[in-house]
Design a protein around this motif. Structure first.
Motif, PDB file in Angstrom:
ATOM      1  N   SER A 274     -70.837   4.220 -22.003  1.00 24.81           N
ATOM      2  CA  SER A 274     -70.410   2.862 -21.556  1.00 24.81           C
ATOM      3  C   SER A 274     -69.382   2.565 -20.910  1.00 24.81           C
ATOM      4  N   SER A 275     -68.534   3.564 -20.953  1.00 23.58           N
ATOM      5  CA  SER A 275     -67.237   3.158 -19.961  1.00 23.58           C
ATOM      6  C   SER A 275     -67.576   3.555 -18.461  1.00 23.58           C
ATOM      7  N   ASP A 276     -68.665   3.954 -18.082  1.00 22.74           N
ATOM      8  CA  ASP A 276     -68.833   4.286 -16.836  1.00 22.74           C
ATOM      9  C   ASP A 276     -69.986   3.817 -16.225  1.00 22.74           C
ATOM     10  N   CYS A 277     -70.197   4.134 -14.793  1.00 21.75           N
ATOM     11  CA  CYS A 277     -71.409   3.656 -14.095  1.00 21.75           C
ATOM     12  C   CYS A 277     -72.014   4.894 -13.551  1.00 21.75           C
ATOM     13  N   ARG A 283     -84.977  11.667  -6.099  1.00 22.60           N
ATOM     14  CA  ARG A 283     -84.953  12.095  -4.813  1.00 22.60           C
ATOM     15  C   ARG A 283     -85.543  11.265  -3.759  1.00 22.60           C
ATOM     16  N   GLY A 284     -84.968  10.138  -3.876  1.00 24.44           N
ATOM     17  CA  GLY A 284     -84.890   8.862  -2.908  1.00 24.44           C
ATOM     18  C   GLY A 284     -86.046   8.149  -3.076  1.00 24.44           C
ATOM     19  N   SER A 285     -86.866   8.366  -3.805  1.00 28.62           N
ATOM     20  CA  SER A 285     -87.917   7.335  -3.893  1.00 28.62           C
ATOM     21  C   SER A 285     -87.549   6.116  -4.572  1.00 28.62           C
ATOM     22  N   CYS A 286     -86.706   6.243  -5.426  1.00 27.02           N
ATOM     23  CA  CYS A 286     -85.898   5.366  -6.091  1.00 27.02           C
ATOM     24  C   CYS A 286     -84.583   5.497  -6.752  1.00 27.02           C
ATOM     25  N   VAL A 287     -83.648   4.537  -6.521  1.00 32.87           N
ATOM     26  CA  VAL A 287     -82.400   4.754  -6.715  1.00 32.87           C
ATOM     27  C   VAL A 287     -81.707   3.743  -7.696  1.00 32.87           C
ATOM     28  N   MET A 288     -81.324   4.135  -8.985  1.00 33.32           N
ATOM     29  CA  MET A 288     -81.165   3.366 -10.349  1.00 33.32           C
ATOM     30  C   MET A 288     -79.870   3.515 -10.769  1.00 33.32           C
ATOM     31  N   VAL A 289     -79.162   2.124 -10.472  1.00 29.12           N
ATOM     32  CA  VAL A 289     -77.819   2.203 -11.026  1.00 29.12           C
ATOM     33  C   VAL A 289     -77.408   1.732 -12.445  1.00 29.12           C
ATOM     34  N   TRP A 290     -76.817   2.348 -13.304  1.00 31.25           N
ATOM     35  CA  TRP A 290     -76.559   1.928 -14.721  1.00 31.25           C
ATOM     36  C   TRP A 290     -75.258   1.579 -14.983  1.00 31.25           C
ATOM     37  N   LYS A 291     -75.004   0.390 -15.439  1.00 32.00           N
ATOM     38  CA  LYS A 291     -73.523  -0.180 -15.598  1.00 32.00           C
ATOM     39  C   LYS A 291     -73.229  -0.277 -17.158  1.00 32.00           C
ATOM     40  N   GLY A 292     -72.342   0.643 -17.375  1.00 28.88           N
ATOM     41  CA  GLY A 292     -71.852   0.664 -18.800  1.00 28.88           C
ATOM     42  C   GLY A 292     -71.220  -0.555 -19.315  1.00 28.88           C
ATOM     43  N   LYS A 293     -71.142  -1.154 -20.382  1.00 27.15           N
ATOM     44  CA  LYS A 293     -70.658  -2.549 -20.967  1.00 27.15           C
ATOM     45  C   LYS A 293     -69.174  -2.318 -20.794  1.00 27.15           C
ATOM     46  N   GLN A 294     -68.529  -1.284 -21.278  1.00 22.29           N
ATOM     47  CA  GLN A 294     -67.279  -1.072 -21.093  1.00 22.29           C
ATOM     48  C   GLN A 294     -66.411  -0.585 -19.601  1.00 22.29           C
ATOM     49  N   ALA A 295     -67.335  -0.513 -18.708  1.00 24.08           N
ATOM     50  CA  ALA A 295     -66.889  -0.148 -17.309  1.00 24.08           C
ATOM     51  C   ALA A 295     -66.004  -1.302 -17.044  1.00 24.08           C
ATOM     52  N   VAL A 324     -80.535  -2.366  -9.960  1.00 30.95           N
ATOM     53  CA  VAL A 324     -79.263  -2.002 -11.027  1.00 30.95           C
ATOM     54  C   VAL A 324     -79.424  -2.862 -12.317  1.00 30.95           C
ATOM     55  N   MET A 325     -78.925  -2.002 -13.423  1.00 27.51           N
ATOM     56  CA  MET A 325     -79.368  -2.729 -14.651  1.00 27.51           C
ATOM     57  C   MET A 325     -77.986  -2.355 -15.329  1.00 27.51           C
ATOM     58  N   THR A 326     -77.969  -3.145 -16.560  1.00 26.75           N
ATOM     59  CA  THR A 326     -76.577  -3.082 -17.434  1.00 26.75           C
ATOM     60  C   THR A 326     -77.072  -2.365 -18.736  1.00 26.75           C
ATOM     61  N   ASP A 327     -75.853  -1.794 -19.191  1.00 26.55           N
ATOM     62  CA  ASP A 327     -76.234  -1.248 -20.703  1.00 26.55           C
ATOM     63  C   ASP A 327     -76.968  -2.182 -21.689  1.00 26.55           C
ATOM     64  N   GLY A 328     -78.079  -1.813 -22.055  1.00 30.62           N
ATOM     65  CA  GLY A 328     -78.655  -2.848 -23.033  1.00 30.62           C
ATOM     66  C   GLY A 328     -79.696  -3.518 -22.420  1.00 30.62           C
ATOM     67  N   GLY A 329     -79.905  -3.553 -20.816  1.00 36.96           N
ATOM     68  CA  GLY A 329     -80.837  -4.270 -20.281  1.00 36.96           C
ATOM     69  C   GLY A 329     -81.684  -3.475 -19.193  1.00 36.96           C
ATOM     70  N   GLU A 330     -81.863  -2.131 -19.779  1.00 40.74           N
ATOM     71  CA  GLU A 330     -82.875  -1.156 -19.024  1.00 40.74           C
ATOM     72  C   GLU A 330     -83.883  -1.702 -18.709  1.00 40.74           C
ATOM     73  N   SER A 331     -84.552  -1.311 -17.569  1.00 39.44           N
ATOM     74  CA  SER A 331     -86.073  -1.437 -17.461  1.00 39.44           C
ATOM     75  C   SER A 331     -86.871  -0.536 -18.023  1.00 39.44           C
ATOM     76  N   ALA A 332     -88.425  -0.566 -18.216  1.00 41.00           N
ATOM     77  CA  ALA A 332     -89.050   0.512 -18.693  1.00 41.00           C
ATOM     78  C   ALA A 332     -89.169   1.784 -17.630  1.00 41.00           C
ATOM     79  N   MET A 333     -89.212   1.388 -16.347  1.00 42.80           N
ATOM     80  CA  MET A 333     -89.099   2.619 -15.591  1.00 42.80           C
ATOM     81  C   MET A 333     -87.976   3.421 -15.833  1.00 42.80           C
ATOM     82  N   PHE A 334     -86.690   2.866 -16.024  1.00 47.50           N
ATOM     83  CA  PHE A 334     -85.388   3.541 -16.149  1.00 47.50           C
ATOM     84  C   PHE A 334     -85.501   4.424 -17.520  1.00 47.50           C
ATOM     85  N   LYS A 335     -86.123   3.767 -18.631  1.00 48.58           N
ATOM     86  CA  LYS A 335     -86.198   4.420 -19.950  1.00 48.58           C
ATOM     87  C   LYS A 335     -87.303   5.596 -19.807  1.00 48.58           C
TER      88      LYS A 335
END
Length: 818
Positions: A274-277, A283-295, A324-335
């Motif tokens: 949670s302290s990082d992103c 492989r380029g079909s989709c790029v997803m960013v996860w933002k830790g709550k403590q970042a 781009v999604m935050t820690d705790g608000g992830e999309s179904a695709m990311f999960k």
């Protein structure tokens, strides 16, 4: 679900970039020279509020506008507490979720500040434009040059003249495309013209049937010279599922962007701190960013820009999807990229399996409960079992129901009642050691049984050892799976000495016994085991099992053996016990943390070859209306895969969907079990375990269709099975749903046949300046005309248009393709 959509356009204002709200009647209209921000807020009962923020980039927008949009998205995200999922959308490559907000399609308009044009007020009649309409599931309409050279034979074009809209259907366009185009034309009429515009329909292959409309088109477009262009490729299919997933830690070091690889698939949730992103790259079909709550605030703020920078560094296409999604608000695709996922605050699971006594009435009244529990009922229905013998079906003695041998294949028909109607599930159990011929025969015989019940059974492939919950329940705690051999009468069973069975379950609804290798190393401290020798049957109770499991072990021992039983507690085994197992050996002694598999959000995919090439396209925020009767749909509920077969799906789609379901599991980035049960459901015969995944399922939606086509069946629906590379698909004997011979020219119009006697006088011909909002398409030389079905269906005689005979108005109803 309560929905709120806020659409904002980014425009220059006195040398500054400002957000300007878009009025509701302009939703779905995008100027190519601008950038937009779309805020989507949903409130779901039991789940609270969630938000998605999309920023849309027009192909002609400036870099300044794009940069301003990214900044405003970040500010909006901060204002909403950092919880929204952010999406970067590029014109022509919008995500399924974005398209799902605009059910009638997207319209790309020429103009915008960057291109030097000013926006045109849409709520007026002085409009002249030609819209090129493409797409079946997600429609887009782009403004093109108002000339015949813009046309082609495969697509649909809307000639919009303000007070009149003429829809020209290319000769090679299909029924669903025509329907979508009509809905778009009606949407333009209703939202932009206040409902006061006429819509005319012209079939490009039968232009001579619409002389008045063709006169209008010629007056605007001029005389047509030469042949029209051939069809152009339709919607681009979604990227093929990419199981090459890499997780990167992204941070800045002395002003430089550092991307450090952390892991490859299958990913686990504990990799995210949670302290990082992080960036998850498929492989380029989709790029997803996860933002830790403590970042840090700076890291979270720069997440979107870093994703764009990452795309450039990797030389990916500029239209690459970014989320781009935050820690705790992830999309179904990311999960779904992770082997397992547990939301914060989610219960840590239940010891073993919940002891749930199912109330059949509650399951039927609440299909969402049936779906979550994977139980259509309380397993109190009727069971009939056949075994494949010499490639034919042979009835199994009811006294041996529940005993399955690894060298055999079985068909199990389960019958239950719901709403005073009989329903069926046909399980196809494939033994691990059965021959390919037997597996193929199992599939073929499943089709024969399916036909005997007029296609009503839901078909479920069951691979040995992967039995679904309901399958366990119907055998009432007496399910025994033998590793090999056969249950055929008269079969010679060689002496095997001691046999060891592992028993798992806490009640008669969830218990099964599985034969394992007769070695001490097969034991597990968490379970009950039965050791059957020629003289005695030992019940071995591991230290980790509970009283309910011991009770089920005792009941199972009576099924397996009539010999004397001796209870053996772990750590107090007699010498004879170890001798029967070939001597002592280490075995699993760690206390197993037994938790339920955390739930994953379901995902729906459309499987179609309408454009000549098989493809799978995800349907976001899906509903029952997204089930297309022309196609096969794949519903992934994680524990099971459903294949829904539309009544008009063709044989190729049905066969390829089955292959694709297996490929989908094999290539899933989370490393899914390839033996996950695959369930075939036919339109009109959906069980509650399927309908429960849809909000507000309408059980009567297809009842009229079923009644009028009671003898018709989808083409090529077969029981799954056979060689995994290419399972056989057999022609159903109940008929097929070939195109109806009386299909009208337009999918959304109902033709009044000769008997309706709607005589057209010259004065009633189509005129662009005529008032009103009806959809009409007069046909020269015919004794009838086309009418919007809403004008005559379910209307009293006094409400019918002039000239319609009330006793004959339903003549064309069979040919209406809604």
């Amino acid at each position: 679900v309560n929905l709120n959509i806020l659409e904002i356009v980014i425009q220059h204002h006195k040398d500054n970039m400002q957000m300007v709200p878009v009025p509701a009647q302009g939703f779905g209209n995008f100027f190519e020279g601008d950038c937009y921000i779309v805020l989507y807020v949903s409130t779901t009962l039991g789940s609270g509020q969630s938000a998605d923020v999309h920023y849309w980039i027009g192909n002609s927008s400036s870099q300044d506008e794009q940069g301003a949009a990214a900044i405003y998205v970040t500010q909006l995200d901060e204002h909403l507490g950092g919880s929204p999922v952010q999406h970067r959308e590029v014109q022509g490559n919008e995500s399924p979720r974005f398209r799902s907000y605009f059910k009638n399609g997207l319209i790309y308009k020429k103009g915008g500040v960057a291109s030097g044009f000013q926006h045109v007020d849409t709520n007026v009649y002085n409009v002249l434009r030609l819209l090129h309409v493409k797409g079946r599931k997600h429609v887009t309409a782009a403004e093109v040059e108002v000339t015949w050279t813009s046309f082609n034979n495969g697509d649909i074009f809307l000639l919009d003249m303000g007070k009149a809209i003429v829809q020209w259907n290319g000769p090679q366009s299909n029924r669903r495309e025509k329907l979508k185009a009509v809905l778009l034309a009606q949407d333009i009429r209703d939202r932009e013209r206040g409902g006061r515009a006429q819509i005319g329909l012209v079939e490009g292959g039968d232009e001579q049937d619409s002389p008045e409309l063709m006169k209008v088109m010629m007056a605007v477009l001029g005389q047509r010279t030469g042949q029209l262009k051939e069809a152009t490729p339709d919607d681009k299919p979604d990227q093929v599922q990419n199981n090459n997933v890499r997780l990167y830690h992204v941070f800045e070091n002395n002003g430089n962007l550092v991307v450090q690889e952390v892991a490859t698939q299958p990913l686990t949730q504990d990799l995210l701190h949670s302290s990082d992103c992080y960036i998850a790259d498929q492989r380029g079909s989709c790029v997803m960013v996860w933002k830790g709550k403590q970042a840090s605030k700076e890291e979270r703020k720069e997440a979107l820009n870093r994703a764009v920078g990452y795309i450039k560094a990797k030389n990916y296409p500029s239209n690459t999807s970014v989320k781009v999604m935050t820690d705790g608000g992830e999309s179904a695709m990311f999960k779904h990229l992770f082997k397992s996922w547990r939301d914060r605050g989610q219960t840590q699971g239940l010891a073993k399996v919940d002891q749930v006594k199912f109330d059949v009435m509650e399951l039927h009244a609440r299909p969402e409960l049936a779906a979550q529990q994977r139980m259509v009922d309380d397993a109190s229905g009727d069971v009939k079992v056949w075994r494949i013998e010499n490639l034919e079906v042979a009835e199994v003695n009811p006294n041996t129901y529940g005993q399955f041998y690894g060298g055999d294949c079985y068909l199990v028909l389960y019958t239950y009642e719901m709403s005073n109607q009989r329903h069926y599930i046909l399980y196809m159990w494939q033994g691990r050691h059965a021959t390919k011929d037997e597996i193929t025969a199992c599939a073929y015989q499943a089709v024969n049984i399916d036909n005997k019940y007029n296609g009503a059974p839901v078909q479920v492939r069951v691979v040995m050892g992967k039995e679904p919950r309901h399958f366990l329940a119907i055998f009432k705690g007496k399910l025994v799976i033998f590793e090999g051999g056969t249950g055929r009468p008269g079969a010679v069973i060689p002496e095997q000495g001691a046999r060891l069975f592992q028993v798992r379950g806490t009640n008669e609804l969830n218990t099964k016994s599985t034969e394992v290798l007769s070695r001490a190393s097969s034991l597990n401290t968490n379970d009950v085991f039965l050791l059957k020798t020629n003289q005695i049957c030992y019940l071995w109770y591991g230290k980790g099992c509970n009283g309910d499991e011991r009770v089920m072990g005792r009941a199972m021992s009576d099924v397996l053996s009539k010999q004397d039983k001796q209870v053996v507690m772990e750590g107090q085994e007699p010498a004879e016990f170890w001798v029967a197992l070939g001597g002592k050996a280490p075995y699993a002694c760690d206390k197993r943390l037994q938790v339920e598999e955390p739930p994953h959000s379901p995902r729906l995919f459309e499987c179609s070859n309408q454009i000549g090439k098989f493809r799978m396209t995800e349907v976001d925020d899906f509903a029952q209306s997204d089930l297309d009767e022309d196609d096969v749909m794949l519903l992934d509920t994680w524990e099971e895969i459903f294949l829904w077969i539309g009544n008009s799906a063709n044989q190729y789609e049905t066969k390829e969907a089955w292959n694709s379901a297996q490929e989908y599991l094999r290539t899933h980035p989370a490393g899914r079990d390839p033996d996950t049960p695959i369930i075939i459901v036919k339109q009109g015969y959906e069980p509650p375990t399927f309908t429960g995944w849809f909000n507000a399922w309408d059980t009567h939606k297809w009842s009229d269709l079923n009644n009028s086509n009671s003898n018709k069946r989808p083409v090529g629906v077969s029981g799954p099975g056979g060689p995994t590379s290419s399972p056989p698909v057999y022609q159903s004997h109940g008929g097929d749903l070939s195109p109806r011979p009386s299909t009208p020219s337009s999918p959304c119009t109902l033709r009044a046949q000769t008997s309706v006697s709607m005589n057209m006088s010259p004065s009633s011909s189509f005129s662009p300046s005529s008032p009103g909002g009806d959809t009409v398409s007069p046909s020269a030389g015919s004794s009838g005309m086309y009418l919007n079905p809403e004008l005559i269906v379910n209307k009293s005689p006094s409400e019918l248009p002039q000239g319609v005979d009330p006793s004959q108005r339903e003549v064309g109803k069979e040919s209406w393709m809604p």
